[in-house]
Design an enzyme around this catalytic site. Structure first.
Site, PDB file in Angstrom:
ATOM      1  N   ASP A 183     -11.434  -7.986   7.454  1.00 51.56           N
ATOM      2  CA  ASP A 183     -12.812  -7.996   6.951  1.00 51.56           C
ATOM      3  C   ASP A 183     -13.465  -9.359   7.206  1.00 51.56           C
ATOM      4  O   ASP A 183     -14.655  -9.431   7.529  1.00 51.56           O
ATOM      5  CB  ASP A 183     -12.874  -7.649   5.456  1.00 51.56           C
ATOM      6  CG  ASP A 183     -13.058  -6.150   5.217  1.00 51.56           C
ATOM      7  OD1 ASP A 183     -12.642  -5.363   6.100  1.00 51.56           O
ATOM      8  OD2 ASP A 183     -13.612  -5.756   4.179  1.00 51.56           O
TER       9      ASP A 183
ATOM     10  N   ASP B 134      -5.647  -6.269   5.967  1.00 51.96           N
ATOM     11  CA  ASP B 134      -6.861  -5.622   5.469  1.00 51.96           C
ATOM     12  C   ASP B 134      -7.923  -6.688   5.173  1.00 51.96           C
ATOM     13  O   ASP B 134      -9.073  -6.598   5.615  1.00 51.96           O
ATOM     14  CB  ASP B 134      -6.494  -4.841   4.196  1.00 51.96           C
ATOM     15  CG  ASP B 134      -7.603  -3.903   3.739  1.00 51.96           C
ATOM     16  OD1 ASP B 134      -8.647  -3.826   4.413  1.00 51.96           O
ATOM     17  OD2 ASP B 134      -7.418  -3.255   2.700  1.00 51.96           O
TER      18      ASP B 134
ATOM     19  N   LYS C 238       2.599 -15.048   3.147  1.00 52.55           N
ATOM     20  CA  LYS C 238       2.437 -15.949   2.009  1.00 52.55           C
ATOM     21  C   LYS C 238       3.832 -16.318   1.523  1.00 52.55           C
ATOM     22  O   LYS C 238       4.174 -16.165   0.350  1.00 52.55           O
ATOM     23  CB  LYS C 238       1.593 -15.236   0.937  1.00 52.55           C
ATOM     24  CG  LYS C 238       1.131 -16.123  -0.194  1.00 52.55           C
ATOM     25  CD  LYS C 238       0.121 -17.197   0.208  1.00 52.55           C
ATOM     26  CE  LYS C 238      -0.173 -18.092  -0.990  1.00 52.55           C
ATOM     27  NZ  LYS C 238      -0.980 -19.266  -0.651  1.00 52.55           N
TER      28      LYS C 238
ATOM     29  N   ASP D 226      -3.994 -17.618   3.216  1.00 51.14           N
ATOM     30  CA  ASP D 226      -5.212 -18.285   2.733  1.00 51.14           C
ATOM     31  C   ASP D 226      -5.727 -19.259   3.790  1.00 51.14           C
ATOM     32  O   ASP D 226      -6.919 -19.307   4.086  1.00 51.14           O
ATOM     33  CB  ASP D 226      -4.959 -18.990   1.380  1.00 51.14           C
ATOM     34  CG  ASP D 226      -3.630 -19.714   1.300  1.00 51.14           C
ATOM     35  OD1 ASP D 226      -2.814 -19.600   2.234  1.00 51.14           O
ATOM     36  OD2 ASP D 226      -3.387 -20.410   0.294  1.00 51.14           O
TER      37      ASP D 226
ATOM     38  N   TYR E  32       0.794  -1.226   0.000  1.00 48.67           N
ATOM     39  CA  TYR E  32       0.000   0.000   0.000  1.00 48.67           C
ATOM     40  C   TYR E  32       0.833   1.285   0.000  1.00 48.67           C
ATOM     41  O   TYR E  32       0.339   2.348   0.356  1.00 48.67           O
ATOM     42  CB  TYR E  32      -0.946   0.012   1.219  1.00 48.67           C
ATOM     43  CG  TYR E  32      -2.091  -0.979   1.149  1.00 48.67           C
ATOM     44  CD1 TYR E  32      -2.119  -2.008   0.220  1.00 48.67           C
ATOM     45  CD2 TYR E  32      -3.159  -0.879   2.026  1.00 48.67           C
ATOM     46  CE1 TYR E  32      -3.166  -2.918   0.174  1.00 48.67           C
ATOM     47  CE2 TYR E  32      -4.225  -1.783   1.981  1.00 48.67           C
ATOM     48  CZ  TYR E  32      -4.210  -2.797   1.056  1.00 48.67           C
ATOM     49  OH  TYR E  32      -5.258  -3.685   1.013  1.00 48.67           O
TER      50      TYR E  32
HETATM   51 MG    MG Z   1     -10.669  -2.890   4.446  1.00 48.56          MG
END
Ligand code: MG
Ligand code: NAI
Length: 362
Positions: free
Chosen positions: A257, A253, A196, A229, A145
């Protein structure tokens, strides 16, 4: 971090932003002011006007002077709503304000609690409050990001787009350290690092090495690693195995969620953006400006109240933070909820219940 020094006053910048931001933040600010008055907390809330309206009217996003005041320590904390407005399709003001604050104030810890308030709020069968109670530490300043990257031959069939995954020794070290220290300070035992590294070998090697090296300093903790994952799968299958999760910016992020989904959705997810060294914190509900809900008395104020509890904890007002959490739990237990959580109350009525409940406990 109360500022200015010696006055016993903690100034709080309140940046409500766009969409439902001002609606939910109005109730959070009201709650903090009432609590401060009754319990002598010395909070001085200062509304800041920045957001889409201000940007469209003036061209200004967040003035340098405001960044500098925050960086100087003039404020003990920021209470933040959400930014994002359909009238600003490129999202410039949102990026400059929110990403600007996170980056320029070096708020490298994004702390996202995932705590179920009541069984009725989770879509997971058979899971209750004891099974869903964890905290995600998301790296907040680097990873994918940072905006590092570029594009070539745009608009052609030979177009190429690169988004660089930035991982520094310092950045990885400090987020791992923050999670491990938090676990130790809060009596948590299980900490899971997620990356990962099977597919992203360069970044993965750094994360893996620092995880092993730092982890060795915490023999009392039960440390574990999962590929991201697998982490998302396990969060849904058996969330009770987690107490603390630490991961990079993108994975944090996404995983948070998933966390929000299993604990009642965006309407109840709270977060803190912290720099443990400067002591500065920006506190915000995880949700965005939800333009479709704006102005309709439909937004859930609970995420903001739980965010206020994080802010109170950060300023050392643990007793008041517990009062707020207990009031929110009560709202969930009694079904005094907005439609996103299966209730029939509007924003204001749902907020009134929580505020009254908190003040009853004062
Ligand atoms: Mg978010
Ligand atoms: P969003 O979080 O605003 O909405 C996602 C879903 O959650 C929608 O279905 C919405 O109705 C629901 N929702 C959100 N807040 C809620 C609340 N308080 N009560 C009940 N339901 C709620 O995310 P979306 O739709 O992707 O983005 C909308 C705008 O917000 C965009 O401009 C986006 O860039 C911005 N945004 C800003 C964030 C921030 O300021 N931290 C974070 C995420 C998005």
């Amino acid at each position: 971090v109360a500022a200015p020094e010696g006055t016993g006053v903690a100034r709080i910048a309140v940046l409500a932003g766009d969409g439902v931001g001002p609606e939910v933040i109005a109730h959070g600010a009201r709650l903090l002011e009432e609590l401060s008055r009754r319990r002598g907390l010395g909070l001085a809330l200062e509304p800041w006007p920045y957001g889409a309206d201000h940007y469209l009217a003036t061209g200004e996003t967040l003035p340098d002077e405001r960044f500098r005041a925050l960086a100087r320590g003039d404020y003990a904390a920021v209470l933040f709503g959400a930014v994002g407005d359909p009238r600003v399709p490129d999202g410039r003001h949102a990026r400059e304000i929110l990403l600007g604050l996170r980056a320029r104030l070096d708020l490298y810890v994004n702390l996202r609690p995932v705590r179920l308030l009541h069984e009725r709020l989770t879509p997971l069968k058979g899971k209750g409050r004891r099974e869903i109670d964890l905290v995600i530490f998301r790296e907040n300043t680097e990873g994918l990001y940072t905006g590092a990257g570029g594009a070539l031959r745009q608009g052609t069939e030979h177009e190429l787009a690169l988004e660089e995954d930035v991982n520094t020794w310092r950045g990885v070290t400090r987020i791992l350290r923050a999670a491990l220290e938090w676990a130790r300070a809060h009596g948590k035992r299980r900490v899971c690092m997620s990356d990962k590294s099977n597919a992203m070998r360069h970044a993965g090697a750094l994360w893996q090495r620092r995880w092993r090296e730092l982890g060795a300093e915490y023999p009392e903790l039960e440390l574990r690693h999962l590929y991201v994952d697998a982490l998302c799968l396990e969060l849904v299958r058996a969330p009770e195995q987690f107490e603390v999760i630490v991961t990079g910016n993108l994975f944090g992020d996404i995983a948070s969620d998933v966390g929000a989904a299993i604990a009642g959705g965006m309407g109840v997810a709270a977060s803190a953006n912290l720099n443990p060294e400067s002591g500065l914190g920006l506190f915000e509900p995880v949700h965005g400006s939800a333009p479709a809900l704006a102005g309709k008395d439909l937004a859930n104020p609970l995420a903001t109240f739980l965010t206020c509890a994080l802010l109170l904890d950060h300023l050392g007002h643990a007793a008041e933070a517990r009062l707020v959490e207990a009031a929110v739990e009560r709202a969930a237990a009694e079904g005094r909820l907005t439609p996103d959580c299966g209730g029939a109350l509007g924003t204001r009525a749902a907020a009134d219940f929580v505020v009254a409940e908190v003040l009853r406990g004062c």
